[in-house]
Design a protein around this motif. Structure first.
Motif, PDB file in Angstrom:
ATOM      1  N   ALA A 385       0.903  -1.274   0.015  1.00  0.00           N
ATOM      2  CA  ALA A 385      -0.048  -0.051   0.047  1.00  0.00           C
ATOM      3  C   ALA A 385       0.754   1.111   0.091  1.00  0.00           C
ATOM      4  O   ALA A 385       0.634   2.200  -0.435  1.00  0.00           O
ATOM      5  CB  ALA A 385      -0.966  -0.055   1.150  1.00  0.00           C
ATOM      6  N   GLN A 395      -3.325   7.878   6.363  1.00  0.00           N
ATOM      7  CA  GLN A 395      -4.926   8.251   6.054  1.00  0.00           C
ATOM      8  C   GLN A 395      -5.115   9.320   7.235  1.00  0.00           C
ATOM      9  O   GLN A 395      -4.738   9.114   8.351  1.00  0.00           O
ATOM     10  CB  GLN A 395      -5.901   7.147   6.081  1.00  0.00           C
ATOM     11  CG  GLN A 395      -7.009   7.352   5.583  1.00  0.00           C
ATOM     12  CD  GLN A 395      -7.892   5.990   5.654  1.00  0.00           C
ATOM     13  OE1 GLN A 395      -7.406   4.863   6.007  1.00  0.00           O
ATOM     14  NE2 GLN A 395      -8.844   6.235   4.832  1.00  0.00           N
ATOM     15  N   GLY A 403     -13.943   6.154   6.556  1.00  0.00           N
ATOM     16  CA  GLY A 403     -13.469   5.325   5.364  1.00  0.00           C
ATOM     17  C   GLY A 403     -13.296   6.179   3.939  1.00  0.00           C
ATOM     18  O   GLY A 403     -13.447   5.342   3.009  1.00  0.00           O
ATOM     19  N   ARG A 404     -13.119   7.115   3.866  1.00  0.00           N
ATOM     20  CA  ARG A 404     -12.794   8.111   2.823  1.00  0.00           C
ATOM     21  C   ARG A 404     -11.376   7.895   2.572  1.00  0.00           C
ATOM     22  O   ARG A 404     -10.519   7.943   3.376  1.00  0.00           O
ATOM     23  CB  ARG A 404     -13.233   9.289   3.301  1.00  0.00           C
ATOM     24  CG  ARG A 404     -14.792   9.528   2.822  1.00  0.00           C
ATOM     25  CD  ARG A 404     -14.950  11.051   3.009  1.00  0.00           C
ATOM     26  NE  ARG A 404     -14.355  11.760   3.956  1.00  0.00           N
ATOM     27  CZ  ARG A 404     -15.053  12.227   5.123  1.00  0.00           C
ATOM     28  NH1 ARG A 404     -16.184  12.011   5.287  1.00  0.00           N
ATOM     29  NH2 ARG A 404     -14.387  12.892   6.058  1.00  0.00           N
ATOM     30  N   VAL A 405     -11.041   8.133   1.211  1.00  0.00           N
ATOM     31  CA  VAL A 405      -9.666   8.315   0.703  1.00  0.00           C
ATOM     32  C   VAL A 405      -9.316   9.723   1.237  1.00  0.00           C
ATOM     33  O   VAL A 405      -9.956  10.677   1.154  1.00  0.00           O
ATOM     34  CB  VAL A 405      -9.336   8.186  -0.633  1.00  0.00           C
ATOM     35  CG1 VAL A 405     -10.160   9.205  -1.521  1.00  0.00           C
ATOM     36  CG2 VAL A 405      -8.084   8.118  -1.162  1.00  0.00           C
ATOM     37  N   SER A 421      -3.707   6.171   1.664  1.00  0.00           N
ATOM     38  CA  SER A 421      -3.929   4.820   1.519  1.00  0.00           C
ATOM     39  C   SER A 421      -5.432   4.673   2.263  1.00  0.00           C
ATOM     40  O   SER A 421      -5.574   5.275   3.208  1.00  0.00           O
ATOM     41  CB  SER A 421      -2.978   3.910   1.988  1.00  0.00           C
ATOM     42  OG  SER A 421      -3.481   2.558   2.065  1.00  0.00           O
ATOM     43  N   VAL A 422      -6.131   3.835   1.692  1.00  0.00           N
ATOM     44  CA  VAL A 422      -7.621   3.485   2.347  1.00  0.00           C
ATOM     45  C   VAL A 422      -7.179   2.070   3.277  1.00  0.00           C
ATOM     46  O   VAL A 422      -7.355   1.081   2.518  1.00  0.00           O
ATOM     47  CB  VAL A 422      -8.609   3.297   1.237  1.00  0.00           C
ATOM     48  CG1 VAL A 422      -9.916   3.084   2.173  1.00  0.00           C
ATOM     49  CG2 VAL A 422      -8.826   4.756   0.620  1.00  0.00           C
ATOM     50  N   GLY A 424      -8.839   0.265   5.047  1.00  0.00           N
ATOM     51  CA  GLY A 424     -10.113  -0.541   4.962  1.00  0.00           C
ATOM     52  C   GLY A 424      -9.868  -1.565   3.858  1.00  0.00           C
ATOM     53  O   GLY A 424     -10.279  -2.651   3.905  1.00  0.00           O
ATOM     54  N   GLU A 425      -9.153  -0.953   2.916  1.00  0.00           N
ATOM     55  CA  GLU A 425      -9.065  -1.926   1.756  1.00  0.00           C
ATOM     56  C   GLU A 425      -8.267  -2.966   1.757  1.00  0.00           C
ATOM     57  O   GLU A 425      -8.242  -4.098   1.188  1.00  0.00           O
ATOM     58  CB  GLU A 425      -8.746  -1.313   0.464  1.00  0.00           C
ATOM     59  CG  GLU A 425     -10.040  -0.197   0.119  1.00  0.00           C
ATOM     60  CD  GLU A 425      -9.780   0.704  -1.156  1.00  0.00           C
ATOM     61  OE1 GLU A 425      -8.544   0.688  -1.628  1.00  0.00           O
ATOM     62  OE2 GLU A 425     -10.431   1.387  -1.455  1.00  0.00           O
ATOM     63  N   TRP A 426      -7.140  -2.991   2.589  1.00  0.00           N
ATOM     64  CA  TRP A 426      -6.115  -4.026   2.733  1.00  0.00           C
ATOM     65  C   TRP A 426      -5.913  -4.555   4.164  1.00  0.00           C
ATOM     66  O   TRP A 426      -5.275  -5.580   4.216  1.00  0.00           O
ATOM     67  CB  TRP A 426      -4.754  -3.557   2.275  1.00  0.00           C
ATOM     68  CG  TRP A 426      -4.396  -2.359   2.850  1.00  0.00           C
ATOM     69  CD1 TRP A 426      -4.462  -1.050   2.041  1.00  0.00           C
ATOM     70  CD2 TRP A 426      -3.627  -1.990   4.013  1.00  0.00           C
ATOM     71  NE1 TRP A 426      -3.773   0.121   3.055  1.00  0.00           N
ATOM     72  CE2 TRP A 426      -3.194  -0.664   3.990  1.00  0.00           C
ATOM     73  CE3 TRP A 426      -2.777  -2.885   4.920  1.00  0.00           C
ATOM     74  CZ2 TRP A 426      -2.566  -0.248   4.924  1.00  0.00           C
ATOM     75  CZ3 TRP A 426      -2.222  -2.180   5.989  1.00  0.00           C
ATOM     76  CH2 TRP A 426      -1.981  -0.844   6.013  1.00  0.00           C
ATOM     77  N   THR A 429     -10.516  -6.938   7.896  1.00  0.00           N
ATOM     78  CA  THR A 429     -11.626  -6.468   8.369  1.00  0.00           C
ATOM     79  C   THR A 429     -12.017  -5.998  10.005  1.00  0.00           C
ATOM     80  O   THR A 429     -12.118  -5.178  10.458  1.00  0.00           O
ATOM     81  CB  THR A 429     -13.207  -7.035   7.906  1.00  0.00           C
ATOM     82  OG1 THR A 429     -12.726  -7.223   6.514  1.00  0.00           O
ATOM     83  CG2 THR A 429     -14.278  -5.997   8.149  1.00  0.00           C
ATOM     84  N   TYR A 432      -9.635  -3.618  11.321  1.00  0.00           N
ATOM     85  CA  TYR A 432      -9.963  -2.392  10.833  1.00  0.00           C
ATOM     86  C   TYR A 432     -11.108  -1.694  11.646  1.00  0.00           C
ATOM     87  O   TYR A 432     -11.436  -0.559  12.380  1.00  0.00           O
ATOM     88  CB  TYR A 432     -10.179  -2.126   9.438  1.00  0.00           C
ATOM     89  CG  TYR A 432     -10.799  -1.047   8.786  1.00  0.00           C
ATOM     90  CD1 TYR A 432      -9.923   0.385   8.837  1.00  0.00           C
ATOM     91  CD2 TYR A 432     -12.247  -0.631   8.338  1.00  0.00           C
ATOM     92  CE1 TYR A 432     -10.424   1.382   8.501  1.00  0.00           C
ATOM     93  CE2 TYR A 432     -12.548   0.608   7.932  1.00  0.00           C
ATOM     94  CZ  TYR A 432     -11.589   1.597   7.890  1.00  0.00           C
ATOM     95  OH  TYR A 432     -12.126   2.698   7.481  1.00  0.00           O
TER      96      TYR A 432
END
Ligand code: FAD
Length: 515
Positions: A385, A395, A403-405, A421-422, A424-426, A429, A432
């Motif tokens: 990431a 972030q 959860g926004r970029v 980096s977001v 929550g995407e990597w 869960t 996060y």
């Protein structure tokens, strides 16, 4: 006998010996000229409500009473005595060596990394160019992870006597004596390297040995007992081997696994590091009263989120975030500060429990190393990431929670740099979500904490060991290999500089007892 008195003062009064000595004399009913010496035995800041106060406990020596002499450390010459091999020159290994000397053994410390000054250059290269030497970095080298650490000295150990001795040992090797009375003692990363080197000089001066560039790659074993180690191509014989390699030495766990030495998966903690402007934390914690005469403010936060603990870890007021990985394929962050704690930033790990059930899916293939694999996967995901050159994914805190970029990021103390980096995407869960909700709780509890000016960096993964190297509770030897003594953080018996140091001492005492 000295007279002990506790004063509650304003920060300004507590900063002036003339003022607090006069006040102490007034309180005991004597003229201040009769105070021969006022020694601080405890100092703490009470910032629970405004105005902030300082509690100062003093020992007053009246007229010409002399204070009790300081303890002197008398390390004997152990040249020619029985050798004990210590693998790893971090706090556990070094304090084990000092205690072995006191008990009449000759320690031989095998350390994969370099001595402090060469290591300092390697650490600078990581920050400047993102190039990492897997044997010489923030975790590996003289003094271990303790050298370029923050140097907060705490322990949950109940054995305060040992704790005080550990502090006095650090003072004997150059630490500021204030650590003996501060409620939250702190050394700072600028002072630790000198102290670690002074400890090495003591070991060498007594006939012990510290060998750098000595990476242990195998244990020599016969009939269920250790009989030495394989180290950088050499076989070194010994009846007792202390394994104090820290929790970043993945290769040691793999070596033990391959050699059939029993290991145990254990629960641990991972998360992110959050960074705020220090001025904001001061404003919140000191109720807007300014920080003159007060140290950079800190915080401790805990929350239960769906039955899972989320908490602040290793908070560094006035500190910086550093790249603490041990392999170029990983992104790992940690925090440290200098003795003055004077950077513009406040950072802290915010971590959540990682339970055995969270990495159960890796058990079939990885057995007791499943937690290690889980940690590695997160560190590699963070590296991907972040991109090349150890740039950390980051972030804004408010974006992390929603959860926004983050289209832009605040300036960070992290020298290699950050990239939006977001998370929550990597990130798994459950992690996060726990962190997100935990931050929500912290924001409600500490007004001002949840701000766009704060950002999270990833990942804070080296808080405690995901593996235990089990030992017998009586002999402290490994449960199935005689003469092998797992010690410190990597063995799963310590967390932090002092507890690792105390564990190292305990191991030395066990070796003497078991002879
Ligand atoms: C940036 C940072 C800040 C920190 N801040 C604090 C703090 O403020 N307060 C606190 O209490 N703790 C702090 N810590 C944690 C603390 O440093 C560790 O808990 C402590 O150092 C653990 O001691 P240890 O001796 O068990 O292991 P380590 O310090 O990890 O030492 C292990 C040593 O073993 C060596 N080694 C590994 N494998 C081999 C091998 N195969 N052969 C030979 N040698 C090997 C390593 O090079 C290393 O020197 C911090 C850590 C970091 C990274």
């Amino acid at each position: 006998m000295p007279q002990t008195i506790t004063l509650t003062l304003s920060p300004q009064q507590a900063a002036s010996p003339e003022v607090y000595v006069a006040e102490a004399a007034r309180r005991v009913g004597i003229s201040k000229d009769r105070v021969a010496l006022a020694r601080i035995v405890k100092r703490s800041v009470d910032a629970r409500k405004a105005p902030v106060k300082v509690n100062l406990t003093l020992e007053l020596y009246i007229d010409s009473e002399a204070p009790a002499p300081e303890e002197h450390f008398d390390y004997p010459d152990v040249s020619g005595h029985e050798e004990v091999i210590i693998v790893g020159g971090g706090p556990a290994g070094l304090f084990c060596a000092l205690r072995l000397i006191e008990l009449g053994y000759r320690p031989v410390v095998l350390e994969r990394g370099k001595e402090v000054s060469a290591r300092r250059r390697d650490v600078a290269v990581i920050n400047r160019n993102g190039i990492l030497d897997p044997d010489s970095n923030y975790a590996f080298g003289e003094g271990g992870a303790g050298t370029f650490s923050d140097g907060k000295l705490f322990t949950r150990s109940k054995k305060r006597g040992d704790y005080n001795k550990a502090l006095r040992t650090l003072v004997f090797h150059g630490a500021d004596p204030a650590i003996l009375y501060e409620a939250h003692p702190h050394i700072g990363t600028d002072r630790l390297p000198g102290i670690m080197t002074a400890i090495r000089h003591t070991i060498e001066g007594c006939g012990g040995e510290v060998r750098f560039g000595s990476r242990v790659e195998g244990l020599l074993m016969r009939d269920g007992a250790v009989c030495g180690v394989e180290c950088s191509g050499e076989r070194i014989a010994a009846r007792n081997v202390v394994l104090a390699t820290g929790h970043s030495a993945d290769d040691i766990y793999l070596m033990l696994y391959r050699q059939g030495v029993a290991l145990q998966a254990k629960a641990f903690a991972m998360g992110v590091r959050v960074e705020h402007p220090q001025a904001l934390i001061d404003e919140i914690q000191y109720h807007g009263a300014g920080r003159e005469y007060l140290p950079a403010a800190s915080y401790t936060l805990t929350a239960q989120v769906g039955g899972r603990g989320v908490y602040s870890f290793c908070m560094c007021p006035g500190g910086v975030i550093v790249p603490a990985m041990t392999d170029p394929s990983e992104s790992v962050v940690n925090g440290m500060s200098s003795s003055a704690r004077n950077s513009r930033w406040a950072n802290s790990g915010i971590v959540t429990e990682i339970r055995l059930s969270d990495f159960e899916h890796l058990r079939e293939e990885w057995g007791e190393l499943a937690g290690l694999k889980f940690r590695l996967e997160l560190e590699r995901a963070a590296k991907q990431a972040g991109g090349d050159a150890q740039i950390a994914p980051a972030q804004r805190l408010t974006d992390f929670v929603s959860g926004r970029v983050s289209y832009d990021l605040p300036q960070a103390s992290y020298v290699p740099g950050t990239v939006p980096s977001v998370f929550g995407e990597w990130m798994p869960t459950f992690m996060y979500e726990a962190l997100r909700e935990g931050f929500g709780v912290f924001g409600r509890r500490m007004h001002g904490f949840m701000t766009r000016e704060a950002q999270v960096l990833g990942v804070e993964s080296r808080t405690s060991s995901p593996v235990r190297i089990p030992r017998d509770p009586e002999t402290l030897m490994h449960v199935s290999v005689r003469g092998l003594y797992p010690a410190g953080e990597g063995a799963g018996y310590a967390g932090g500089i002092i507890s690792a140091a105390l564990d190292g001492e305990r191991i030395a005492e066990a070796i003497a007892r078991n002879k």
